[in-house]
Design an enzyme around this catalytic site. Structure first.
Site, PDB file in Angstrom:
ATOM      1  CB  SER A 124      -0.855  -0.020   1.269  1.00 57.11           C
ATOM      2  OG  SER A 124      -1.438   1.234   1.490  1.00 57.11           O
ATOM      3  CE1 TYR A 149      -4.168  -3.116   5.450  1.00 55.65           C
ATOM      4  CE2 TYR A 149      -3.748  -0.764   5.199  1.00 55.65           C
ATOM      5  CZ  TYR A 149      -3.982  -2.008   4.634  1.00 55.65           C
ATOM      6  OH  TYR A 149      -3.993  -2.139   3.268  1.00 55.65           O
ATOM      7  CE  LYS A 153      -1.523  -4.563   3.138  1.00 57.55           C
ATOM      8  NZ  LYS A 153      -1.783  -5.891   2.581  1.00 57.55           N
TER       9      LYS A 153
HETATM   10  P1  NAD Z   1     -10.834  -7.428   0.907  1.00 56.95           P
HETATM   11  O1  NAD Z   1     -11.055  -7.503   2.375  1.00 56.95           O
HETATM   12  O2  NAD Z   1     -12.027  -7.207   0.048  1.00 56.95           O
HETATM   13  O3  NAD Z   1     -10.099  -8.760   0.412  1.00 56.95           O
HETATM   14  C1  NAD Z   1      -9.203  -9.484   1.216  1.00 56.95           C
HETATM   15  C2  NAD Z   1      -9.633 -10.939   1.184  1.00 56.95           C
HETATM   16  O4  NAD Z   1      -8.733 -11.708   1.997  1.00 56.95           O
HETATM   17  C3  NAD Z   1     -11.042 -11.155   1.758  1.00 56.95           C
HETATM   18  O5  NAD Z   1     -11.796 -11.899   0.818  1.00 56.95           O
HETATM   19  C4  NAD Z   1     -10.806 -11.931   3.049  1.00 56.95           C
HETATM   20  O6  NAD Z   1     -11.875 -12.823   3.319  1.00 56.95           O
HETATM   21  C5  NAD Z   1      -9.499 -12.639   2.733  1.00 56.95           C
HETATM   22  N1  NAD Z   1      -8.706 -13.000   3.920  1.00 56.95           N
HETATM   23  C6  NAD Z   1      -8.367 -12.211   4.974  1.00 56.95           C
HETATM   24  N2  NAD Z   1      -7.613 -12.904   5.838  1.00 56.95           N
HETATM   25  C7  NAD Z   1      -7.440 -14.147   5.334  1.00 56.95           C
HETATM   26  C8  NAD Z   1      -6.774 -15.316   5.771  1.00 56.95           C
HETATM   27  N3  NAD Z   1      -6.131 -15.368   6.929  1.00 56.95           N
HETATM   28  N4  NAD Z   1      -6.816 -16.417   4.982  1.00 56.95           N
HETATM   29  C9  NAD Z   1      -7.490 -16.404   3.806  1.00 56.95           C
HETATM   30  N5  NAD Z   1      -8.148 -15.333   3.352  1.00 56.95           N
HETATM   31  C10 NAD Z   1      -8.131 -14.220   4.111  1.00 56.95           C
HETATM   32  O7  NAD Z   1      -9.730  -6.326   0.637  1.00 56.95           O
HETATM   33  P2  NAD Z   1      -9.226  -5.696  -0.734  1.00 56.95           P
HETATM   34  O8  NAD Z   1      -9.622  -4.277  -0.751  1.00 56.95           O
HETATM   35  O9  NAD Z   1      -9.598  -6.564  -1.875  1.00 56.95           O
HETATM   36  O10 NAD Z   1      -7.659  -5.741  -0.490  1.00 56.95           O
HETATM   37  C11 NAD Z   1      -6.848  -6.797  -0.948  1.00 56.95           C
HETATM   38  C12 NAD Z   1      -5.424  -6.574  -0.462  1.00 56.95           C
HETATM   39  O11 NAD Z   1      -4.954  -5.320  -0.927  1.00 56.95           O
HETATM   40  C13 NAD Z   1      -5.294  -6.536   1.059  1.00 56.95           C
HETATM   41  O12 NAD Z   1      -4.082  -7.163   1.424  1.00 56.95           O
HETATM   42  C14 NAD Z   1      -5.252  -5.060   1.368  1.00 56.95           C
HETATM   43  O13 NAD Z   1      -4.568  -4.784   2.556  1.00 56.95           O
HETATM   44  C15 NAD Z   1      -4.488  -4.531   0.151  1.00 56.95           C
HETATM   45  N6  NAD Z   1      -4.755  -3.113  -0.119  1.00 56.95           N
HETATM   46  C16 NAD Z   1      -6.038  -2.690  -0.277  1.00 56.95           C
HETATM   47  C17 NAD Z   1      -6.300  -1.345  -0.505  1.00 56.95           C
HETATM   48  C18 NAD Z   1      -7.710  -0.850  -0.678  1.00 56.95           C
HETATM   49  O14 NAD Z   1      -7.910   0.358  -0.661  1.00 56.95           O
HETATM   50  N7  NAD Z   1      -8.703  -1.685  -0.883  1.00 56.95           N
HETATM   51  C19 NAD Z   1      -5.228  -0.428  -0.572  1.00 56.95           C
HETATM   52  C20 NAD Z   1      -3.927  -0.897  -0.416  1.00 56.95           C
HETATM   53  C21 NAD Z   1      -3.697  -2.256  -0.185  1.00 56.95           C
HETATM   54  C1  UD1 Z   2      -7.048   4.798   3.853  1.00 57.22           C
HETATM   55  C2  UD1 Z   2      -6.090   4.299   4.905  1.00 57.22           C
HETATM   56  C3  UD1 Z   2      -4.932   3.575   4.227  1.00 57.22           C
HETATM   57  C4  UD1 Z   2      -5.452   2.482   3.326  1.00 57.22           C
HETATM   58  C5  UD1 Z   2      -6.437   3.090   2.327  1.00 57.22           C
HETATM   59  C6  UD1 Z   2      -7.054   2.085   1.438  1.00 57.22           C
HETATM   60  C7  UD1 Z   2      -6.284   5.845   6.794  1.00 57.22           C
HETATM   61  C8  UD1 Z   2      -5.604   6.893   7.615  1.00 57.22           C
HETATM   62  N1  UD1 Z   2      -5.618   5.396   5.722  1.00 57.22           N
HETATM   63  O1  UD1 Z   2      -6.351   5.705   3.016  1.00 57.22           O
HETATM   64  O2  UD1 Z   2      -4.077   3.029   5.209  1.00 57.22           O
HETATM   65  O3  UD1 Z   2      -4.389   1.859   2.636  1.00 57.22           O
HETATM   66  O4  UD1 Z   2      -7.478   3.751   3.042  1.00 57.22           O
HETATM   67  O5  UD1 Z   2      -7.885   1.218   2.146  1.00 57.22           O
HETATM   68  O6  UD1 Z   2      -7.394   5.430   7.112  1.00 57.22           O
HETATM   69  N2  UD1 Z   2     -12.572  11.087   3.649  1.00 57.22           N
HETATM   70  C9  UD1 Z   2     -13.594  11.926   4.010  1.00 57.22           C
HETATM   71  N3  UD1 Z   2     -14.747  11.378   4.490  1.00 57.22           N
HETATM   72  C10 UD1 Z   2     -14.929  10.032   4.621  1.00 57.22           C
HETATM   73  C11 UD1 Z   2     -13.863   9.164   4.239  1.00 57.22           C
HETATM   74  C12 UD1 Z   2     -12.701   9.738   3.764  1.00 57.22           C
HETATM   75  O7  UD1 Z   2     -13.466  13.145   3.915  1.00 57.22           O
HETATM   76  O8  UD1 Z   2     -15.998   9.600   5.085  1.00 57.22           O
HETATM   77  C13 UD1 Z   2     -11.331  11.678   3.094  1.00 57.22           C
HETATM   78  C14 UD1 Z   2     -10.075  11.345   3.872  1.00 57.22           C
HETATM   79  O9  UD1 Z   2      -9.864  12.268   4.910  1.00 57.22           O
HETATM   80  C15 UD1 Z   2      -9.011  11.391   2.769  1.00 57.22           C
HETATM   81  C16 UD1 Z   2      -9.758  10.921   1.510  1.00 57.22           C
HETATM   82  O10 UD1 Z   2     -11.146  11.115   1.799  1.00 57.22           O
HETATM   83  O11 UD1 Z   2      -8.597  12.714   2.553  1.00 57.22           O
HETATM   84  C17 UD1 Z   2      -9.532   9.457   1.193  1.00 57.22           C
HETATM   85  O12 UD1 Z   2      -9.804   8.680   2.355  1.00 57.22           O
HETATM   86  P1  UD1 Z   2      -9.850   7.075   2.326  1.00 57.22           P
HETATM   87  O13 UD1 Z   2     -10.743   6.627   1.219  1.00 57.22           O
HETATM   88  O14 UD1 Z   2     -10.179   6.610   3.699  1.00 57.22           O
HETATM   89  O15 UD1 Z   2      -8.382   6.660   1.915  1.00 57.22           O
HETATM   90  P2  UD1 Z   2      -6.978   7.052   2.593  1.00 57.22           P
HETATM   91  O16 UD1 Z   2      -7.160   7.869   3.811  1.00 57.22           O
HETATM   92  O17 UD1 Z   2      -6.116   7.608   1.532  1.00 57.22           O
END
Ligand code: NAD
Ligand code: UD1
Length: 338
Positions: A124, A149, A153
């Site tokens: 991330s 969290y 990472k």
């Molecule tokens: P998500 O929660 O939708 O998907 C993660 C999946 O992993 C889920 O289906 C969950 O059931 C499964 N899981 C969790 N723990 C497990 C375990 N111990 N064994 C097997 N399965 C397990 O999340 P996502 O948004 O699809 O994210 C996927 C990956 O990307 C994650 O590692 C997350 O941290 C990373 N990531 C997501 C974002 C985001 O904004 N969505 C941003 C940066 C990184």
């Molecule tokens: C957040 C997480 C980050 C994670 C990412 C993707 C935090 C501090 N960071 O990032 O670790 O990898 O999500 O899952 O939580 N905002 C509003 N109102 C809301 C929600 C968000 O104003 O109800 C604003 C936030 O202040 C920010 C922007 O929208 O400026 C994006 O927020 P968000 O979608 O939560 O993502 P990140 O904060 O970038």
């Protein structure tokens, strides 16, 4: 390639399985369904017209992984499985270290035993902390993660670097995602958060669908063009395709490589709100609230490396993201629960 996808029933995983199957890869999904539902994979199958081999396996279960890896010979693992709720990680840090860090170590041990030494990991942009360089390149020094969290990472990245250093047979791609939003254009798969959404776009779509009265905008006094926080929103389908492209680095025996997956554009909270309103012809009521603890003012990528090395760049713009997020939400007001 024959690919093991962990966490493949989740938001990014399910979209990636679509792109993998559509480009001819052979996929096996494992997921413990702790934050997803199997129906997501049935929907993926409907999109691609291909069956999916799915196993309900927890990545912390070495014996189950061992058995699976006896059965199949994988060319690469794409590792999405993990817990991702920032707030929850502050409440339950041990769950996060156990699941994300412990689970990844167990997965790596099992892959190592079966000589599958190729992995792509979901990292991330949060590893950059409050970034020292904007736009953020991969060389930007890592920063302080303000929550467990984010720490998981950072720690997993370091574990993977050590592993590759000690055994150069490993090929490891660390993908640092910026802010994935949007959904597949079919509107049949998308993000389905539990409870009150933490992230901006799912909150906006829940306001649009009438589940929440208004959006809280966290802070309007940042040093940005309109005072609200700036992020690099990327369409989840572009992100998914980034994984297909990353397989090229694995095939070229990359050793350890790090790529930002972002668009290179920064948009403020109000840019997103107004674009969503314009594209979908809807009004999103909002109120300005104090800053959210742990937020950084500005975070967007320099995505040149992925373009140069992998030939990948994002194709969808913010309007596409807002349209597709809404298309998913309006067709599935309760997510996968119907
Ligand atoms: P998500 O929660 O939708 O998907 C993660 C999946 O992993 C889920 O289906 C969950 O059931 C499964 N899981 C969790 N723990 C497990 C375990 N111990 N064994 C097997 N399965 C397990 O999340 P996502 O948004 O699809 O994210 C996927 C990956 O990307 C994650 O590692 C997350 O941290 C990373 N990531 C997501 C974002 C985001 O904004 N969505 C941003 C940066 C990184
Ligand atoms: C957040 C997480 C980050 C994670 C990412 C993707 C935090 C501090 N960071 O990032 O670790 O990898 O999500 O899952 O939580 N905002 C509003 N109102 C809301 C929600 C968000 O104003 O109800 C604003 C936030 O202040 C920010 C922007 O929208 O400026 C994006 O927020 P968000 O979608 O939560 O993502 P990140 O904060 O970038």
């Amino acid at each position: 390639m024959k690919i093991l996808v962990t966490g493949g029933a989740g938001y990014i995983g399910s979209h990636t399985v679509v792109e993998l199957q559509n480009t001819g890869h052979n996929v096996v999904v494992i997921d413990n369904l702790s934050n997803s539902k199997e129906i997501a994979l049935q929907r993926v199958s409907q999109i691609t017209n291909k069956p999916i081999d799915f196993y309900n396996i927890d990545i912390r279960d070495f014996n189950a992984l061992d058995k699976l890896l006896d059965k199949y010979s994988f060319d690469c693992c794409i590792h999405f499985a993990g817990l991702k709720a920032v707030g929850e990680s502050v409440q339950k840090p041990l769950d996060y270290y156990d699941n994300n860090v412990g689970g990844t170590v167990t997965l790596l041990r099992a892959l190592n035993k079966h000589n599958c030494k190729n992995i792509i990991f979901s990292s991330s942009a949060c590893v950059y902390g409050n970034p020292k360089i904007i736009p953020i390149t991969e060389e930007c020094p890592k920063g302080l993660c303000t929550n467990p969290y984010g720490q998981t990472k950072h720690i997993i990245e370091e574990i993977m670097k050590d592993l590759q250093k000690c055994d150069s047979d490993w090929n490891i791609v660390l993908l640092r995602y910026f802010n994935p939003i949007g959904a597949h254009k079919s509107g049949t798969i998308g993000e389905d958060p539990n409870g009150i959404p933490n992230n901006l776009m799912p909150f906006i779509t829940q306001v649009a669908v009438g589940k929440r009265p208004e959006l809280n905008v966290f802070g309007d006094d940042y040093d940005t063009h309109d005072g609200t926080g700036v992020r690099d929103y990327i369409h989840v389908v572009d992100l998914a395709r980034g994984h297909v492209s990353a397989l090229k680095a694995i095939e070229n025996k990359c050793g350890l490589e790090i790529f930002n997956l972002g668009t290179g554009n920064g948009y403020s909270v109000l840019d997103v709100v107004h674009t969503f309103e314009k594209v979908n012809n809807l009004k999103i009521p909002y109120v300005i609230k104090p800053r959210r603890a742990g937020d950084v003012p500005t975070c967007y990528s320099n995505a040149d490396k992925a373009k140069k090395v992998l030939g990948w760049s994002a194709q969808f713009n913010l309007e596409d993201m807002c349209r597709d997020s809404w298309n998913w939400q309006k067709n599935n007001p309760n997510g996968y629960d119907e």
